[in-house]
Design an enzyme around this catalytic site. Sequence first.
Site, PDB file in Angstrom:
ATOM      1  N   TRP A  80      10.083  -8.324 -27.426  1.00  0.00           N
ATOM      2  CA  TRP A  80       9.887  -9.480 -28.328  1.00  0.00           C
ATOM      3  C   TRP A  80      10.802  -9.350 -29.544  1.00  0.00           C
ATOM      4  O   TRP A  80      11.379 -10.315 -30.030  1.00  0.00           O
ATOM      5  CB  TRP A  80       8.433  -9.544 -28.831  1.00  0.00           C
ATOM      6  CG  TRP A  80       7.531 -10.383 -27.989  1.00  0.00           C
ATOM      7  CD1 TRP A  80       6.569  -9.924 -27.135  1.00  0.00           C
ATOM      8  CD2 TRP A  80       7.480 -11.827 -27.912  1.00  0.00           C
ATOM      9  NE1 TRP A  80       5.936 -10.993 -26.538  1.00  0.00           N
ATOM     10  CE2 TRP A  80       6.463 -12.166 -26.991  1.00  0.00           C
ATOM     11  CE3 TRP A  80       8.197 -12.862 -28.521  1.00  0.00           C
ATOM     12  CZ2 TRP A  80       6.143 -13.490 -26.685  1.00  0.00           C
ATOM     13  CZ3 TRP A  80       7.876 -14.180 -28.211  1.00  0.00           C
ATOM     14  CH2 TRP A  80       6.866 -14.481 -27.304  1.00  0.00           C
ATOM     15  N   ASN A 116      -0.849  -7.198 -36.431  1.00  0.00           N
ATOM     16  CA  ASN A 116      -0.250  -8.363 -35.773  1.00  0.00           C
ATOM     17  C   ASN A 116      -1.264  -9.461 -35.464  1.00  0.00           C
ATOM     18  O   ASN A 116      -1.005 -10.641 -35.692  1.00  0.00           O
ATOM     19  CB  ASN A 116       0.454  -7.936 -34.482  1.00  0.00           C
ATOM     20  CG  ASN A 116       1.085  -9.118 -33.778  1.00  0.00           C
ATOM     21  OD1 ASN A 116       1.939  -9.800 -34.341  1.00  0.00           O
ATOM     22  ND2 ASN A 116       0.642  -9.405 -32.559  1.00  0.00           N
TER      23      ASN A 116
END
Length: 435
Positions: A262, A325
């Site tokens: 990512w 996150n």
Amino acid sequence: MMQKEIVLFWFRRDLRLDDNAGLYYALKSGYPVLPIFIFDTDILNDLKDKKDKRVAFIHDTLIHLQQQLQQHQSTLYVMHGTPIDSFEKLTTIYNVKAVYTNHDYEPYAKQRDEKIKNKLEEKGISFHSCKDQVIFEKDEVVKDNGEPYTVFTPYSKRWKAALAHFYLKPYLNNRYFSAFIKQESITIPTLQQIGFEKITYDVVAPELDETIVKDYDKNRNYPAIHGTTKLSVHLRFGTVSIRQLVSQALELNETFLNELIWREFYQMILWHFPHVVSGCFKKEYDKIVWRNNEAEFKAWCEGNTGYPIVDAGMRELNATGYMHNRVRMIVASFLTKDLLIDWRWGEAYFAEKLLDYDLAANNGGWQWAAGCGCDAAPYFRVFNPKLQTEKFDPGLQYIRKWVPEFEEFSYTKPIVDHQYAKERCLQAYKLALTK
Ligand code: FAD
């Protein structure tokens, strides 16, 4: 008498001696290597808060590098000024043959490097930049027709296929450490001398904790658990090598490997679609009419929205420079969707506070949450803070840690009703997208 020729290695977001690509090639150039770092006033002058944890982290890391270099009777030369002025000075003090560095993909860095390269070449000094902070960059992982991917899953599949042909071994810099210039240690300017104040911060050691990574897929979504690596600050400043982390991830946990991919996905997006720096990846989302209520924004920033999971996240960020996150996604969804505040406001606030602030990942994360990014959460998916809490902080330990008063009468009442806010958000988005 003509001075001895040397080469410079310019540290930026690669603050380590081992397994550092650009430094490896500098050390193998056949010339003595003087490592340098520039506290760039073009960047520092824009930092409002002079107690900046990032600057303090960089400063401490430079001191550590200096100590390592002293063991080789060498030194780091730390400068404070613009890169152009710094190179002007360096090239008058030393007989510089070449400058080595590692690629930096951010728009400011690209322009800066182009300017420096041209300036140096005018003086007959070559400029060499290497790939170091990612496994695959720019257009190394693209579709069959050469176009960039804009969806993560096919990108990650192609990325993994390409890895089979990638030489993932570390650069063995230590074999060539004797090439560091032999020179008396040059004093590093203090934080005060560069206009900043000392501030403490908490970071993990720059090593992968294998026990965390083995259970990463099971634990990564629970902010009360130390279930993620917290290596983001080290990846940001290059105090760990991405090649080493990817080698370990391959052995230990595929979900963790996907997160590292990512990171490269967003860097690739920023490279191909620089308009994301100021606008939505999906341009039709630029038509959203944001409410941008300043009092509500302030309440969000300070962790006083009356939604405990949102407040916990914002207070964690304000206190530590870090946020889990899962909670980043929740607070970002709350700001953009429940409060209908422009994602750029939240992005800028994170940029000011995050120790691991990275333009590509932060911009990607914000646009994902707002629904306007590539491969983003669909706009009609509005995180429900209560359900998110039940799922990801079921024992309320995370909330209790950061918002101890949340069950008391004195705790702020919710600044908006979630159900009402969700409807308002859907209408605003629909209106923009059908215009
Ligand atoms: P781990 O879970 O241990 O992951 C390992 C590494 O993979 C991270 O250190 C990071 O480098 C990378 N990574 C993990 N998730 C992502 C992701 N979604 N996107 C890109 N890279 C990822 N990450 C930053 O490094 N800097 C930022 O400025 C940043 N801003 C964000 C803003 C928002 C709104 C959101 C939703 C996410 C943001 N992220 C950012 C991504 C992610 O939240 C952090 O990388 C992660 O929380 C860091 O903790 P960790 O090191 O324990 O991560």
